[in-house]
Design a protein around this motif. Structure first.
Motif, mmCIF file in Angstrom:
data_model
loop_
_atom_site.group_PDB
_atom_site.id
_atom_site.type_symbol
_atom_site.label_atom_id
_atom_site.label_comp_id
_atom_site.label_asym_id
_atom_site.label_seq_id
_atom_site.Cartn_x
_atom_site.Cartn_y
_atom_site.Cartn_z
ATOM 1 N N THR A 1 -22.442 9.249 11.275
ATOM 2 C CA THR A 1 -23.063 10.103 12.285
ATOM 3 C C THR A 1 -24.174 10.930 11.643
ATOM 4 O O THR A 1 -23.932 11.612 10.659
ATOM 5 C CB THR A 1 -22.033 11.089 12.870
ATOM 6 O OG1 THR A 1 -20.899 10.363 13.272
ATOM 7 C CG2 THR A 1 -22.613 11.841 14.046
ATOM 8 N N LYS B 1 -25.140 19.635 14.348
ATOM 9 C CA LYS B 1 -25.424 18.449 15.144
ATOM 10 C C LYS B 1 -25.496 18.836 16.606
ATOM 11 O O LYS B 1 -24.679 19.629 17.081
ATOM 12 C CB LYS B 1 -24.321 17.415 14.929
ATOM 13 C CG LYS B 1 -24.554 16.148 15.731
ATOM 14 C CD LYS B 1 -23.576 15.068 15.352
ATOM 15 C CE LYS B 1 -23.692 13.904 16.327
ATOM 16 N NZ LYS B 1 -25.051 13.350 16.368
ATOM 17 N N GLU B 2 -26.454 18.266 17.296
ATOM 18 C CA GLU B 2 -26.630 18.502 18.723
ATOM 19 C C GLU B 2 -26.527 19.982 19.072
ATOM 20 O O GLU B 2 -25.861 20.382 20.018
ATOM 21 C CB GLU B 2 -25.621 17.660 19.515
ATOM 22 C CG GLU B 2 -25.864 16.178 19.253
ATOM 23 C CD GLU B 2 -25.015 15.263 20.107
ATOM 24 O OE1 GLU B 2 -24.238 15.767 20.927
ATOM 25 O OE2 GLU B 2 -25.150 14.039 19.952
ATOM 26 N N HIS C 1 -13.219 9.249 10.255
ATOM 27 C CA HIS C 1 -13.778 10.307 11.080
ATOM 28 C C HIS C 1 -13.041 11.611 10.846
ATOM 29 O O HIS C 1 -11.885 11.624 10.438
ATOM 30 C CB HIS C 1 -13.729 9.925 12.554
ATOM 31 C CG HIS C 1 -12.348 9.969 13.156
ATOM 32 N ND1 HIS C 1 -11.480 8.909 13.094
ATOM 33 C CD2 HIS C 1 -11.703 10.951 13.803
ATOM 34 C CE1 HIS C 1 -10.349 9.232 13.686
ATOM 35 N NE2 HIS C 1 -10.442 10.467 14.125
ATOM 36 N N MET D 1 -15.505 21.149 17.200
ATOM 37 C CA MET D 1 -16.500 20.126 17.542
ATOM 38 C C MET D 1 -16.126 19.459 18.866
ATOM 39 O O MET D 1 -14.955 19.306 19.172
ATOM 40 C CB MET D 1 -16.544 19.050 16.455
ATOM 41 C CG MET D 1 -17.016 19.537 15.115
ATOM 42 S SD MET D 1 -17.217 18.174 13.961
ATOM 43 C CE MET D 1 -15.549 17.759 13.584
ATOM 44 N N ASP D 2 -17.149 19.066 19.611
ATOM 45 C CA ASP D 2 -16.904 18.320 20.845
ATOM 46 C C ASP D 2 -16.629 16.856 20.536
ATOM 47 O O ASP D 2 -15.965 16.162 21.269
ATOM 48 C CB ASP D 2 -18.128 18.381 21.763
ATOM 49 C CG ASP D 2 -18.329 19.786 22.286
ATOM 50 O OD1 ASP D 2 -17.351 20.552 22.268
ATOM 51 O OD2 ASP D 2 -19.456 20.107 22.689
ATOM 52 N N LYS D 3 -17.251 16.402 19.468
ATOM 53 C CA LYS D 3 -17.136 14.998 19.105
ATOM 54 C C LYS D 3 -16.730 14.920 17.650
ATOM 55 O O LYS D 3 -17.001 15.827 16.880
ATOM 56 C CB LYS D 3 -18.495 14.302 19.292
ATOM 57 C CG LYS D 3 -18.891 14.183 20.736
ATOM 58 C CD LYS D 3 -19.989 13.204 20.908
ATOM 59 C CE LYS D 3 -21.286 13.713 20.345
ATOM 60 N NZ LYS D 3 -22.367 12.764 20.470
ATOM 61 N N PRO D 4 -16.099 13.853 17.253
ATOM 62 C CA PRO D 4 -15.699 13.773 15.852
ATOM 63 C C PRO D 4 -16.911 13.549 14.956
ATOM 64 O O PRO D 4 -17.953 13.087 15.406
ATOM 65 C CB PRO D 4 -14.782 12.552 15.831
ATOM 66 C CG PRO D 4 -15.256 11.711 16.953
ATOM 67 C CD PRO D 4 -15.745 12.639 18.007
ATOM 68 N N PHE E 1 -26.592 14.029 11.105
ATOM 69 C CA PHE E 1 -26.599 15.453 11.431
ATOM 70 C C PHE E 1 -27.714 16.101 10.621
ATOM 71 O O PHE E 1 -28.371 15.443 9.806
ATOM 72 C CB PHE E 1 -25.245 16.097 11.121
ATOM 73 C CG PHE E 1 -24.712 15.799 9.744
ATOM 74 C CD1 PHE E 1 -25.182 16.487 8.647
ATOM 75 C CD2 PHE E 1 -23.746 14.822 9.557
ATOM 76 C CE1 PHE E 1 -24.706 16.208 7.386
ATOM 77 C CE2 PHE E 1 -23.262 14.541 8.284
ATOM 78 C CZ PHE E 1 -23.747 15.239 7.195
ATOM 79 N N LEU F 1 -18.169 11.274 12.501
ATOM 80 C CA LEU F 1 -17.864 9.937 12.021
ATOM 81 C C LEU F 1 -18.621 9.649 10.739
ATOM 82 O O LEU F 1 -19.650 10.260 10.461
ATOM 83 C CB LEU F 1 -18.285 8.889 13.056
ATOM 84 C CG LEU F 1 -17.784 9.032 14.482
ATOM 85 C CD1 LEU F 1 -18.423 7.969 15.335
ATOM 86 C CD2 LEU F 1 -16.292 8.905 14.518
ATOM 87 N N VAL F 2 -18.112 8.715 10.004
ATOM 88 C CA VAL F 2 -18.897 8.185 8.902
ATOM 89 C C VAL F 2 -20.136 7.561 9.537
ATOM 90 O O VAL F 2 -20.027 6.749 10.444
ATOM 91 C CB VAL F 2 -18.089 7.114 8.140
ATOM 92 C CG1 VAL F 2 -18.994 6.340 7.200
ATOM 93 C CG2 VAL F 2 -16.967 7.773 7.361
ATOM 94 N N VAL G 1 -12.122 15.421 12.633
ATOM 95 C CA VAL G 1 -12.103 16.168 13.889
ATOM 96 C C VAL G 1 -12.181 17.659 13.574
ATOM 97 O O VAL G 1 -12.340 18.058 12.419
ATOM 98 C CB VAL G 1 -10.847 15.824 14.729
ATOM 99 C CG1 VAL G 1 -10.918 14.395 15.212
ATOM 100 C CG2 VAL G 1 -9.576 16.056 13.947
ATOM 101 N N SER G 2 -12.062 18.483 14.617
ATOM 102 C CA SER G 2 -12.212 19.926 14.441
ATOM 103 C C SER G 2 -11.190 20.485 13.452
ATOM 104 O O SER G 2 -10.087 19.973 13.331
ATOM 105 C CB SER G 2 -12.028 20.623 15.789
ATOM 106 O OG SER G 2 -12.926 20.078 16.717
#
Lengths: 698, 380
Positions: free
Chosen positions: A614, A681-682, A644, A606-609, A616, A611-612, A646-647
């Motif tokens: 977030t 996401k995104e 949060h 992921m580019d971004k974490p 998607f 998060l709680v 991460v990858s």
């Protein structure tokens, strides 16, 4: 219909009874309820029936006894001959009693006398007394409707005020009523007549008896079939009747038919790898489309300067797709080879249309991954943002085990074996890596040229550079792949499953009719059955069922079916509420609607974490919904409680659905197809996981 | 918002009052953030009054002075209410009687606070600045669903949602049914856009979708404008901005606000800046480089150490009834500003603010990596 359904029912009932016992029990237990239903339907159809039944009401018991005391000789055996189902009560009577409690007894008494009279009147030769009775009858009927027409009833209504004591007033009224209404019936011949008449079946009894017989006849005809079971749904829809399939099926022969091989595959891969062209080639070479159609497309394509797209245009049919030269939505099609029937789904390769591609993958057993072998192109599709990786990751996350990899456009690389082996090594390494997790023996590599058709359906071995290859053609390879999941080993297994069908497509054919297409992921479905739509909770009868554009009485697990329904049976009479990804289930399905659930997920790169909170897009099968993580319960290998992810982390999280529409899911342990979720996401797939437990069940 | 007069002793105890006139819906949200329990508010309101004993209640306009007990804002209705006890008697209303007043637009409102801190005074100054407020229209769509939103400095409002079932192409029937319903869908969206969006007033109108749907919508809007000779739209057609989003769900909007093309057009607006800062924060958090932290304790510690580059707080922290908590965050903000950091107060009516809210409501991005987890302060 079927032993099939019967067997299913038997299973439901716990296999405790033998076949004969079952049928007996069936008719014995269901008949009364059927009759009471009938009786209910007749409810309120006449004062006669209603009034008769009132005397049977338990709540009126004391009054009845009292009455008997007052009129010992006048009406012996008042209630005895009346054998109607006791639950029935005229709604009219009920209402009346509520409105005027004090005077109701009069009425009941009156109506009782009426009810006794008609048989006697009709049974005997007409006499002046009958005429009189008739007059009195009409008078009383009117008074029952609270319309005091004659002075008698006015007197009856007004006298009650003169007696402060209720008991006293009632006695007085009763005497009065006796004098007025029973004056002519209180003589011996009449009493005898009445007795005789009451010993005969009443007109209602006759009707009920006739209906009973008719039903028994039906039941005999159906022999061992499930009876029509009425069910009360929990929702506003009043009564949902389970309906029988239209056609009787002989189970053994039907199933032997489905042993006949059938497979479905989805074509995936990076944009411009040649997926649609390959599909077009397969359709052309298997003779599914004729040369005339293809020639027409070739002319059209050349006219717009896109000659090489002609084959792809067999599938890319919308204006947008043709003018842009990319596939936007999936397109499913069937074709036959000598040995097998295939359902093929062409999926878009572009990053933006991954949601559609997911929808395609969820309908397939096998993934056909197409990679462009041209130097530079393969690499472009294979770097992280390329769809080769994302698509295979998604396919695996959505439960696909078998992958056939078509190394496409190898003619442009002069059929170089080195290039083929190079790509094969790279892909094998990636696909069997821990992140993706395919088994090496389930990967099948085939070198092809989709545009020229070499080694797709046939390999004429005319190309000297390609002489090194002696494996199967692409279609040969697909034919050989075994799919254990879709193999139906036994009937029992199939019957024990509940129906799961996830809607892939909804089309309004006429204003009164619509059609849905989808893959039966579990169980079986028959034309004529009533099924439940989830989450809208509509219950509709399957009007027609077709598999591969051919009408069939039944479809089983693994098949892609088209079902037609009547729009009028929907609650809102409109298909707007239904969405792709909704489920079709048995009436008593275990699938639940939730607004949040617990899942264990694995995050990808992921580019971004994550998060709680977030938002998607959550995919399950081919359904998608906006969702967010509401709580991180546990992160594997992490002591600290974080908010949060991460990858490359494994975690247990609580996911909540954003919006009002509830989401049908099932625990992965109970239902593999509905228990898998993918998070995007995104424009990137960020995580995949399985549903662990359900919360906030509707 | 119009600031009429103020009598605040800024030098001394910062007490005093000022009069405001809220002019649009956004001002109500600002008032909601401004007015707190314990404040004194004077305003014109409507009350049901029985003029005679046992008589019929009549609605009368009264001027009341309330000691505020609670405030309430309903984003969907865009209504803000103040509940409190009257502190002065008048013709109809006795003293110490409860009243709930709905704040009316374009009516004067006088607020008296015991202390005008930086945050509340800042809200007044920002809201009453003469600079034209940036308002942006946005359509986030994909085939079959479109969301029409208005984005202002402090809130994102979903104005319309349009849904239409689009049949899939099929190999037997071809793609014409699909093409037809797409055209119909775009026409519906186009009509809704021209009905709901004021092309003169809005700064830009963002059309965002995966694939080519946004471009098709732009064409549909312009085609319809030409056909209907809609001069307003044609004159402002350069305001239509086609950008890419990965989804047509509302969450695509957040993605769009970070798009460089949009950022360029909105460079000075508060929400675009906030979205960018939050994005920055998330990237650092993902890299796990010890520069991004969240949680009240971590934030307090970071401020104490003077390492904060961006301090991100949600406006809900300042709405807290707990005066100590409010004071704590005001002190943190001032500290950060003094040390050259930047403070962002996110509106919880924006997506980024909502996310921050779920992430405890307070977060920091540090100037240099630091481990705030351990007790010993190991700086690099």
């Amino acid at each position: 219909m079927s032993k099939l359904a019967l067997l299913a029912k038997q299973r439901l009932e716990g296999k405790s009874k033998g076949l004969a016992g079952l049928s007996l029990a069936d008719s014995a237990t269901r008949l009364p309820s059927k009759l009471s239903l009938l009786a209910k339907s007749r409810e309120g159809k006449g004062i006669l029936g209603g009034a008769l039944n009132v005397s049977d009401k338990p709540s009126l018991g004391p009054k009845l006894i009292k009455k008997k005391g007052v009129l010992p000789t006048s009406v012996p055996k008042v209630a005895a001959p009346i054998e109607l189902p006791s639950v029935v009560e005229s709604s009219q009577t009920r209402r009346r009693r509520r409105i005027r409690p004090s005077s109701s007894e009069n009425r009941e008494k009156g109506s009782e006398s009426i009810s006794k009279d008609p048989p006697s009147a009709t049974a005997q030769e007409p006499s002046p007394m009958d005429e009189l009775l008739r007059v009195l009858l009409t008078v009383e009927t009117r008074s029952l409707q609270n319309k005091p027409i004659c002075e008698t009833s006015v007197a009856l209504l007004s006298t009650k005020r003169a007696y402060p004591n209720v008991e006293e007033s009632q006695n007085k009224l009763r005497k009065l009523a006796d004098n007025i209404f029973l004056a002519f019936t209180n003589n011996d011949p009449n009493i005898a007549k009445a007795k005789a008449n009451f010993n005969r079946p009443s007109p209602d009894d006759k009707v009920l008896e006739a209906q009973k017989q008719a039903f028994e006849l039906d039941l005999k005809k159906l022999s061992l079939k499930e009876g029509t079971v009425e069910k009360r749904s929990g929702t506003a829809t009043p009564v949902i009747t389970e309906t029988k399939p239209f056609v009787k099926l002989d189970l053994a022969t039907e199933l032997s038919k489905y042993v006949q091989p059938h497979k479905s595959f989805v074509v995936i891969g990076h944009v411009d790898a040649g997926k649609s062209t390959l599909m077009g080639r397969i359709l052309y070479d298997t003779g599914t489309v004729d040369a005339k159609t293809v020639n027409k497309l070739v002319r059209e394509a050349e006219k717009s300067g896109k000659g090489s797209f002609a084959l792809a245009w067999l599938l890319d049919q919308t204006t947008e797709e043709r003018s842009r030269g990319v596939t936007i939505d999936i397109c499913s099609t069937t074709f036959k080879t000598d040995n097998i029937i295939f359902t093929a789904i062409d999926a878009p390769g572009h990053k933006d249309f991954v949601p559609q591609m997911i929808s395609g993958v969820s309908q397939a057993d096998i993934a056909l991954l197409v990679v462009d072998s041209i130097n530079g192109e393969f690499e472009a599709g294979f770097v992280m943002d390329g769809q080769t990786k994302e698509h295979t990751l998604l396919a695996k996350s959505l439960g696909i085990e078998q992958v056939c990899i078509a190394i496409n456009k190898l003619d442009k690389e002069d059929w170089s074996q080195a290039r083929f082996e190079d790509i094969k090594t790279q892909l094998t390494l990636f696909l069997t890596s821990k992140d993706v997790g395919f088994h090496e023996e389930k990967l099948h590599f085939v070198p092809i040229s989709g545009l020229s058709g070499t080694n797709v359906v046939k390999n004429d071995r005319s190309t000297p550079e390609f002489a090194w290859y002696n494996g199967p053609t692409l279609i040969g390879c697909l034919e050989d792949i075994k799919i254990p999941e879709s193999h139906i080993s036994s009937l029992d297994e199939l019957l024990s499953e509940e129906l799961n069908l996830s809607i892939g497509e909804i089309v309004e054919i006429l204003s009164s009719e619509f059609r849905v297409q989808g893959k039966v992921s579990l169980g079986m479905i028959q034309a004529g059955e009533t099924v439940r739509f989830n989450p809208t909770n509509d219950c509709l009868q399957v009007q027609a069922l077709s598999v591969q554009a051919k009408g069939e009485p039944v479809a089983v697990r693994g098949q892609i079916v088209q079902l037609s329904f009547k729009t009028g049976q929907l609650k809102n009479k409109s298909i707007d509420d239904l969405a792709v990804g909704d489920l079709i289930l048995n009436l008593e399905s275990a699938v639940r609607l939730v607004s949040s659930f617990e899942a264990s997920i694995v995050t990808f790169h992921m580019d971004k974490p994550l998060l709680v909170g977030t938002p998607f897009v959550l995919f399950r099968n081919n359904a998608s919904v906006s969702a967010r993580i509401s709580k991180i319960i546990l992160i594997a290998n992490s002591k600290r409680k974080k908010m949060h992810l991460v990858s490359q982390q494994e975690a247990k999280v609580e996911i909540e659905i954003v919006g009002d529409r509830l989401f049908p899911v099932a625990e992965f342990s109970k239902n593999k197809a509905l228990g898998r979720v993918v998070l995007r996401k995104e424009g990137a797939t960020i995580a995949a996981g399985t549903v662990q437990s359900l919360q906030n069940v509707a | 918002m119009k600031l009429l007069d103020k009598t605040i002793a800024l030098e001394k105890d910062k007490s005093g009052s000022l009069s405001l006139i809220p002019q649009d819906k956004e001002d109500l949200w600002q008032l909601y953030n401004l007015i707190q329990k314990g404040d004194m508010v004077e305003l014109l309101t409507v009350r049901n009054v029985k003029k005679t004993e046992g008589g019929k209640a009549e609605r009368v306009h009264v001027h009341l002075k309330l000691a505020v007990e609670s405030v309430d804002y309903v984003p969907s209705d865009e209504v803000m209410r103040i509940r409190g006890k009257t502190v002065e008697q008048n013709e109809y209303v006795p003293n110490q009687s409860y009243h709930t007043a709905e704040v009316q637009l374009n009516k004067k409102l006088k607020i008296n606070k015991a202390e005008w801190d930086d945050i509340s005074y800042g809200i007044v100054l920002a809201a009453s600045s003469v600079e034209k407020k940036a308002e942006v229209g946005a359509v986030v769509l994909q085939e079959g669903v479109a969301h029409l939103c208005l984005v202002t400095d402090t809130m994102t409002v979903l104005r319309n949602k349009i849904e239409k079932a689009i049949p899939r192409k099929s190999r037997d029937a071809g793609g014409s049914a699909h093409d037809k319903s797409i055209a119909k869908f775009l026409d519906m969206v186009q009509a809704t856009v021209s009905r709901n969006f004021d092309f003169e007033k809005l700064k830009v109108i963002i059309l965002a979708s995966p694939g080519f749907t946004a471009a098709a919508l732009q064409k549909a809007i312009l085609d319809a404008a030409v056909k209907e000779d809609n001069k307003v739209i044609l004159k402002n057609k350069s305001k239509l901005l086609v950008v890419h989003s990965s989804t047509g769900y509302l969450q695509g909007l957040e993605e769009v606000l970070k798009d460089p093309l949009v950022q360029k057009n909105l460079n000075d607006t508060k929400f675009a800046r906030e979205a960018a800062v939050f994005e920055d924060f998330q990237r650092n958090l993902n890299e796990d480089d010890d520069r991004a932290w969240y949680g009240p304790k971590e934030v307090a510690k970071a401020v104490e150490l003077g390492a904060v580059k961006y301090l991100m707080l949600t406006d809900s922290l300042f709405r807290s009834d707990d005066i100590a908590a409010r004071k704590h965050y005001i002190a943190l903000s001032e500290e950060v500003k003094n040390l050259g950091g930047e403070v962002f107060v996110f509106s919880t009516l924006h997506e980024s603010g909502e996310q921050l809210e779920r992430l405890t409501g307070a977060a920091v991005l540090l100037k240099y990596p630091m481990n705030l987890e351990d007790d010993d302060e190991d700086e690099e």
